[in-house]
Enzyme design. Structure first.
Site, short mmCIF file in Angstrom:
data_model
loop_
_atom_site.label_atom_id
_atom_site.label_comp_id
_atom_site.label_asym_id
_atom_site.label_seq_id
_atom_site.Cartn_x
_atom_site.Cartn_y
_atom_site.Cartn_z
N CYS A 4 35.53 40.39 26.71
CA CYS A 4 36.64 41.29 26.41
C CYS A 4 36.99 42.09 27.65
CB CYS A 4 36.26 42.23 25.26
SG CYS A 4 37.47 43.52 24.94
N CYS A 36 37.22 50.36 26.23
CA CYS A 36 36.74 50.43 24.86
C CYS A 36 35.30 49.92 24.82
CB CYS A 36 37.62 49.59 23.92
SG CYS A 36 37.03 49.51 22.22
N CYS A 69 32.55 47.71 20.61
CA CYS A 69 31.72 46.52 20.38
C CYS A 69 30.48 46.63 21.27
CB CYS A 69 32.50 45.25 20.68
SG CYS A 69 33.86 44.95 19.53
N CYS A 119 43.35 43.18 21.32
CA CYS A 119 41.93 43.08 20.93
C CYS A 119 41.63 41.67 20.44
CB CYS A 119 41.62 44.10 19.84
SG CYS A 119 39.96 43.97 19.15
N GLN A 171 36.37 44.14 2.53
CA GLN A 171 35.61 43.84 3.74
C GLN A 171 36.53 43.41 4.87
OE1 GLN A 171 32.53 44.46 4.13
NE2 GLN A 171 31.50 44.35 2.16
N GLU A 216 34.50 51.55 -11.58
CA GLU A 216 34.91 52.04 -10.26
C GLU A 216 35.61 53.38 -10.45
OE1 GLU A 216 35.96 53.05 -6.68
OE2 GLU A 216 34.71 51.26 -6.96
N ASN A 228 27.02 47.78 -5.69
CA ASN A 228 27.72 47.62 -4.41
C ASN A 228 28.21 48.99 -3.95
OD1 ASN A 228 28.98 46.41 -2.19
ND2 ASN A 228 30.88 46.10 -3.31
N CYS A 256 25.62 47.84 2.89
CA CYS A 256 26.03 47.81 4.29
C CYS A 256 25.13 48.70 5.15
CB CYS A 256 27.49 48.25 4.43
SG CYS A 256 27.80 49.95 3.90
#
Length: 380
Positions: free
Chosen positions: A3, A11, A14, A88, A214, A264, A309, A336
């Protein structure tokens, strides 16, 4: 993956950029196994689900900076000035094309980028989501309604721009406060369609303007399919999907003769989930706080299997206690954050993971998703 933005220091989001992807995947799996070593036996782990190294993101959350004539789309630097990241390499091809074309049209729109140090200007963020069908959701976040007309005109121009993916949902969000949040409470949907269809493995989910989904569609599909396979093997008659969002797990786990209830707290997400469910027999959704809702249910009506979840913070002590004392036979937990998953497992000592799998939703970073199938320990 290489990148140019990372190489020049523009940036550093990442953090694993430049590390061979096979090494990234192996290191993540190894680290995950170490964190969960006290709960998940080595033999329970399935092979990690890999992603494409680049071109996998289905959404772009872009800070608008620069000037009216030369706007930037990307992030802010240490001085809160705009850094342009419109090329990107993480974006899906259709999203990449959309970001490029939007940036070109933005320069002639007359919209004034919000200047954080000066606290002046109007356009704060551009939020894009790209579907597997090649359609877009485009949202412009303004400080006030002052440049609403120009924002509407820009959205109309985008819809007519050659090469632009079809804009299915378009809207304006108002975020008047001077703080680092993406969007505000007031939302105006300008398009006839209010949800973005997301077709996945023979099913279609629907995303509203505030719906969570996601970032990596391909890996999210594998996650839904894996959980559905675990559930199908167990053949439960009754399933509760807690923190169900737009219904991804519930929709994939629905089957003839099975009662699936998704819970939810977000009413908008529940509306999307109900649209995804359509007339599927036995599939229902409730708008409620999951932790409070389970406490209100008759113990004789407890399901055979619960899907958890939760957000990054985990389910917390109260819901973990309910799971521990319930009549549920199996739990699927999608997380996560391995640390919060570990805390929740420690609060549920009657349960042991019998299957576990890592899903690499976020290549080039240390973030990941993990799913575990839990069953009650003998004698509990």
């Amino acid at each position: 993956m290489r990148c140019g933005y990372f190489d020049v220091g523009a940036c550093r989001s990442c953090t694993l950029m430049g590390v061979p992807y096979a090494d990234q995947l192996a290191d993540k799996q190894r680290g995950l196994e170490q964190v969960l070593a006290g709960h998940v036996d080595t033999g329970a782990w399935g092979a990690p689900v890999a992603s494409r190294e680049s071109g996998f993101r289905n959404k772009a959350k872009l800070v608008v900076g620069g000037t009216k004539a030369a706007p930037t789309l990307g992030i802010l630097d240490g001085d809160a000035r705009g850094v342009d990241l419109r090329r990107c390499g993480l974006y899906e091809p259709g999203l990449d094309r959309a970001v490029t074309l939007l940036a070109e049209r933005l320069a002639g729109s007359g919209l004034t980028p919000y200047d954080v140090p000066a606290r002046q200007g109007e356009l704060k963020h551009v939020l894009l989501t790209h579907s597997p069908a090649g359609e877009l959701m485009v949202r412009l976040v303004l400080r006030s309604p002052g440049q609403r007309r120009r924002a509407v005109e820009l959205l109309e121009v985008l819809a007519d721009t050659p090469g632009m993916p079809p804009v299915r949902v378009a809207g304006i969000n108002l975020q008047p406060e001077h703080k680092a949040v993406l969007e505000g409470a007031e939302e105006e949907v300008l398009s006839a369609e209010r949800t973005l269809p997301m077709p996945l493995s023979g099913r279609t989910l629907h995303l509203g303007t505030r719906s969570f989904f996601q970032t990596n569609t391909a890996v999210a599909t594998r996650l839904y399919e894996q959980v559905a396979a675990w559930v199908e093997d167990l053949a439960p008659a009754r399933v509760w999907d807690l923190y169900c969002g737009v219904g991804g797990f519930a929709v994939h786990c629905a089957a003839p003769g099975r009662q699936v209830t998704g819970v939810e707290v977000s009413p908008e997400a529940v509306l999307s989930a109900r649209r995804a469910a359509g007339s599927t027999p036995g599939l229902h959704f409730r708008a409620a706080d999951a932790g409070a809702w389970v406490q209100e249910q008759d113990p004789d009506e407890h399901p055979d299997l619960v899907i958890l979840n939760p957000p990054r913070r985990g389910v917390g002590a109260e819901l973990a206690r309910w799971v521990e004392g319930s009549r549920v036979r199996h739990v699927v937990y999608s997380s996560c954050d391995a640390a919060s998953l570990t805390r929740d497992l420690e609060a549920m000592p009657s349960w042991r993971p019998v299957r576990a799998r890592m899903f690499d939703m976020f290549p080039q970073t240390r973030h990941l998703e993990v799913a575990v199938l839990l069953e009650r320990r003998a004698g509990r």
